[in-house]
Write an enzyme that holds these catalytic residues in place. Structure first.
Site, PDB file in Angstrom:
ATOM      1  N   SER A 158       0.664  -6.556  -7.413  1.00  0.00           N
ATOM      2  CA  SER A 158       1.371  -7.165  -6.278  1.00  0.00           C
ATOM      3  C   SER A 158       0.799  -8.523  -5.906  1.00  0.00           C
ATOM      4  O   SER A 158      -0.395  -8.629  -5.614  1.00  0.00           O
ATOM      5  CB  SER A 158       1.253  -6.293  -5.027  1.00  0.00           C
ATOM      6  OG  SER A 158       1.967  -5.121  -5.172  1.00  0.00           O
ATOM      7  N   HIS A 210       7.094  -8.123  -7.313  1.00  0.00           N
ATOM      8  CA  HIS A 210       6.856  -7.728  -8.702  1.00  0.00           C
ATOM      9  C   HIS A 210       7.974  -8.279  -9.565  1.00  0.00           C
ATOM     10  O   HIS A 210       9.126  -7.894  -9.409  1.00  0.00           O
ATOM     11  CB  HIS A 210       6.839  -6.207  -8.845  1.00  0.00           C
ATOM     12  CG  HIS A 210       5.534  -5.594  -8.480  1.00  0.00           C
ATOM     13  ND1 HIS A 210       4.603  -5.220  -9.414  1.00  0.00           N
ATOM     14  CD2 HIS A 210       4.997  -5.314  -7.280  1.00  0.00           C
ATOM     15  CE1 HIS A 210       3.548  -4.718  -8.798  1.00  0.00           C
ATOM     16  NE2 HIS A 210       3.758  -4.770  -7.500  1.00  0.00           N
ATOM     17  N   HIS A 263       5.794   1.830 -10.111  1.00  0.00           N
ATOM     18  CA  HIS A 263       4.901   2.766  -9.430  1.00  0.00           C
ATOM     19  C   HIS A 263       5.548   4.131  -9.289  1.00  0.00           C
ATOM     20  O   HIS A 263       6.768   4.238  -9.214  1.00  0.00           O
ATOM     21  CB  HIS A 263       4.585   2.257  -8.018  1.00  0.00           C
ATOM     22  CG  HIS A 263       4.077   0.853  -7.976  1.00  0.00           C
ATOM     23  ND1 HIS A 263       4.917  -0.233  -8.087  1.00  0.00           N
ATOM     24  CD2 HIS A 263       2.827   0.362  -7.841  1.00  0.00           C
ATOM     25  CE1 HIS A 263       4.189  -1.347  -8.023  1.00  0.00           C
ATOM     26  NE2 HIS A 263       2.923  -1.015  -7.874  1.00  0.00           N
ATOM     27  N   TYR A 298       5.626   5.797  -6.616  1.00  0.00           N
ATOM     28  CA  TYR A 298       6.333   5.892  -5.333  1.00  0.00           C
ATOM     29  C   TYR A 298       7.762   5.363  -5.395  1.00  0.00           C
ATOM     30  O   TYR A 298       8.562   5.592  -4.493  1.00  0.00           O
ATOM     31  CB  TYR A 298       5.554   5.218  -4.195  1.00  0.00           C
ATOM     32  CG  TYR A 298       5.370   3.719  -4.335  1.00  0.00           C
ATOM     33  CD1 TYR A 298       6.432   2.832  -4.185  1.00  0.00           C
ATOM     34  CD2 TYR A 298       4.118   3.187  -4.608  1.00  0.00           C
ATOM     35  CE1 TYR A 298       6.260   1.474  -4.324  1.00  0.00           C
ATOM     36  CE2 TYR A 298       3.928   1.827  -4.745  1.00  0.00           C
ATOM     37  CZ  TYR A 298       5.003   0.977  -4.605  1.00  0.00           C
ATOM     38  OH  TYR A 298       4.818  -0.359  -4.758  1.00  0.00           O
ATOM     39  N   GLU A 299       8.082   4.635  -6.455  1.00  0.00           N
ATOM     40  CA  GLU A 299       9.468   4.183  -6.615  1.00  0.00           C
ATOM     41  C   GLU A 299      10.338   5.316  -7.162  1.00  0.00           C
ATOM     42  O   GLU A 299      11.550   5.150  -7.305  1.00  0.00           O
ATOM     43  CB  GLU A 299       9.525   2.996  -7.578  1.00  0.00           C
ATOM     44  CG  GLU A 299       8.839   1.752  -7.055  1.00  0.00           C
ATOM     45  CD  GLU A 299       8.775   0.651  -8.110  1.00  0.00           C
ATOM     46  OE1 GLU A 299       9.803  -0.004  -8.342  1.00  0.00           O
ATOM     47  OE2 GLU A 299       7.705   0.452  -8.716  1.00  0.00           O
ATOM     48  N   ALA A 333      -3.355  -4.986  -5.866  1.00  0.00           N
ATOM     49  CA  ALA A 333      -3.675  -5.304  -4.482  1.00  0.00           C
ATOM     50  C   ALA A 333      -4.180  -3.998  -3.872  1.00  0.00           C
ATOM     51  O   ALA A 333      -3.645  -2.932  -4.170  1.00  0.00           O
ATOM     52  CB  ALA A 333      -2.428  -5.774  -3.757  1.00  0.00           C
ATOM     53  N   MET A 370      -2.062   2.093  -4.607  1.00  0.00           N
ATOM     54  CA  MET A 370      -0.998   3.007  -5.054  1.00  0.00           C
ATOM     55  C   MET A 370      -0.658   2.827  -6.526  1.00  0.00           C
ATOM     56  O   MET A 370       0.455   3.149  -6.951  1.00  0.00           O
ATOM     57  CB  MET A 370       0.261   2.761  -4.217  1.00  0.00           C
ATOM     58  CG  MET A 370       0.039   2.898  -2.721  1.00  0.00           C
ATOM     59  SD  MET A 370       1.508   2.389  -1.806  1.00  0.00           S
ATOM     60  CE  MET A 370       0.842   2.316  -0.133  1.00  0.00           C
ATOM     61  N   SER A 371      -1.598   2.312  -7.282  1.00  0.00           N
ATOM     62  CA  SER A 371      -1.277   2.086  -8.704  1.00  0.00           C
ATOM     63  C   SER A 371      -2.497   2.332  -9.569  1.00  0.00           C
ATOM     64  O   SER A 371      -3.431   3.029  -9.168  1.00  0.00           O
ATOM     65  CB  SER A 371      -0.796   0.639  -8.888  1.00  0.00           C
ATOM     66  OG  SER A 371      -1.841  -0.269  -8.607  1.00  0.00           O
ATOM     67  N   ASN A 423      -6.111  -6.465   2.604  1.00  0.00           N
ATOM     68  CA  ASN A 423      -6.180  -6.078   4.026  1.00  0.00           C
ATOM     69  C   ASN A 423      -7.283  -5.056   4.209  1.00  0.00           C
ATOM     70  O   ASN A 423      -7.600  -4.316   3.284  1.00  0.00           O
ATOM     71  CB  ASN A 423      -4.835  -5.443   4.443  1.00  0.00           C
ATOM     72  CG  ASN A 423      -4.470  -4.268   3.546  1.00  0.00           C
ATOM     73  OD1 ASN A 423      -3.973  -4.467   2.430  1.00  0.00           O
ATOM     74  ND2 ASN A 423      -4.745  -3.071   3.999  1.00  0.00           N
ATOM     75  N   HIS A 429       3.434  -5.188   4.465  1.00  0.00           N
ATOM     76  CA  HIS A 429       3.526  -5.640   3.074  1.00  0.00           C
ATOM     77  C   HIS A 429       3.504  -7.161   2.969  1.00  0.00           C
ATOM     78  O   HIS A 429       2.983  -7.719   1.996  1.00  0.00           O
ATOM     79  CB  HIS A 429       4.796  -5.058   2.430  1.00  0.00           C
ATOM     80  CG  HIS A 429       4.936  -5.356   0.975  1.00  0.00           C
ATOM     81  ND1 HIS A 429       4.002  -4.957   0.029  1.00  0.00           N
ATOM     82  CD2 HIS A 429       5.885  -6.027   0.270  1.00  0.00           C
ATOM     83  CE1 HIS A 429       4.381  -5.371  -1.171  1.00  0.00           C
ATOM     84  NE2 HIS A 429       5.518  -6.028  -1.047  1.00  0.00           N
TER      85      HIS A 429
HETATM   86  N1  HPA Z   1      -3.313   0.974   1.131  1.00  0.00           N
HETATM   87  C1  HPA Z   1      -2.686   1.290  -0.018  1.00  0.00           C
HETATM   88  N2  HPA Z   1      -2.270   0.377  -0.892  1.00  0.00           N
HETATM   89  C2  HPA Z   1      -2.484  -0.909  -0.601  1.00  0.00           C
HETATM   90  C3  HPA Z   1      -3.112  -1.317   0.579  1.00  0.00           C
HETATM   91  C4  HPA Z   1      -3.551  -0.312   1.499  1.00  0.00           C
HETATM   92  O1  HPA Z   1      -4.130  -0.590   2.561  1.00  0.00           O
HETATM   93  N3  HPA Z   1      -3.172  -2.676   0.562  1.00  0.00           N
HETATM   94  C5  HPA Z   1      -2.581  -3.063  -0.589  1.00  0.00           C
HETATM   95  N4  HPA Z   1      -2.170  -2.008  -1.304  1.00  0.00           N
END
Ligand code: HPA
Length: 290
Positions: free
Chosen positions: A31, A62, A84, A86-87, A114, A218-219, A242, A254
């Protein structure tokens, strides 16, 4: 239906038909990190849509294309965008691109993502080398009948395979040293993967911290599992976008994730550009662009 192996072989054959390059280094851009693909020289761009059986990403930030070219004179296969779980993609789909890269000849894989920072010494924009991972997605990429033909190196493609050294220390050392040469400190950390797409609750993040996690995302873990099944060597790099939920009082969004990616793009590009030839060198002087 064709086996995943046959599908991946077809996809790899398509890549072979598009370029005479035979990259041994592959890079998956996460990302907001897609910008690096634009610095690839002598690029042949292959949209995922034109690769047989290749999954298409639905996430903002993406792209969906494979860039085959050179970085510092070394052949690379760069994936700009991934899919991913989650998609709604099945494990076979999430990991299909890694299967294809392995069959195409890639032996060293740089996976980037990310991530949220659980470790309080990270700040947004930090690039962290993944030292190990914790897979809490509730599934495993190697689920299903074992396909031994994916073992592209001796003693790989096994039903039960070792994950003790999932992230190659020698690749991580190169990255840490290169960052130091470029004037900044790259820390290393444990990446914990969740399924998503919701970000975590503060209670979850406290639990993950207690488990030994430094980063959350998440990846990546499924790609790494499949890479190790095939015997590929892995370097994992997380861009901390973050502080994870509850680490500060700020809510997560996001857009913030994307913005930090944009700001860190230059650091990332400079790092990877210097690293790729060094990684390729470890192959024992594998010929530069073949
Ligand atoms: N959590 C999960 N996935 C992420 C985060 C997060 O805080 N930041 C970027 N991808």
């Amino acid at each position: 239906m064709k086996s995943i192996f046959d599908q991946a072989s077809e996809a790899a054959a398509l890549l072979s038909s598009k370029t005479s390059l035979r990259p041994r280094v592959g890079i998956i851009l996460g990302s907001g990190l897609g910008e690096f693909a634009n610095s690839v020289e002598n690029a042949t761009v292959v949209p995922y849509a034109s690769i047989p059986h290749f999954p298409q990403s639905t996430v903002e930030g993406h792209h969906g294309r494979m860039v085959l070219g050179t970085v510092g004179g070394v052949a690379v296969a760069v994936m700009q965008g991934r899919v991913h779980a989650y998609e709604g993609y099945a494990m076979d789909e999430v990991t299909f691109p890694v299967r294809v890269l392995g069959l195409f000849g890639v032996r060293q894989l740089v996976v980037t993502n990310a991530a949220g920072g659980i470790n309080r010494s990270y700040s947004p924009g930090s690039v962290v080398a993944i030292r190990d991972h914790i897979n809490l997605t509730g599934t495993n990429a190697a689920l299903g009948r074992n396909e031994a033909r994916f073992g592209v190196l001796p003693n790989t493609g096994l039903r039960f395979f070792d994950m003790t050294v999932a992230y190659a220390p020698r690749l991580r050392d190169l990255a840490v040293r290169e960052a130091a040469a470029q004037g900044w400190t790259m820390q290393s950390g444990v990446y914990l993967a969740v399924l998503g797409p919701s970000y975590e609750t503060p209670a979850e993040i406290r639990a993950f911290h207690a488990l030994g996690a430094d980063l959350v995302g998440m990846s990546t873990v499924h790609e790494v599992i499949v890479a190790r099944h095939m015997g590929l060597e892995v370097l994992g790099l997380s861009l901390v976008t973050n502080p994870a939920a509850g680490v500060t009082d700020e809510p997560l969004n996001h857009l913030e994730v994307m913005e930090v990616g944009v700001r860190a793009a230059k650091t990332f590009e400079t790092l990877l550009t210097a690293l790729v030839p060094q990684i390729a060198n470890l192959n024992g002087g594998a010929s530069p662009s073949t």
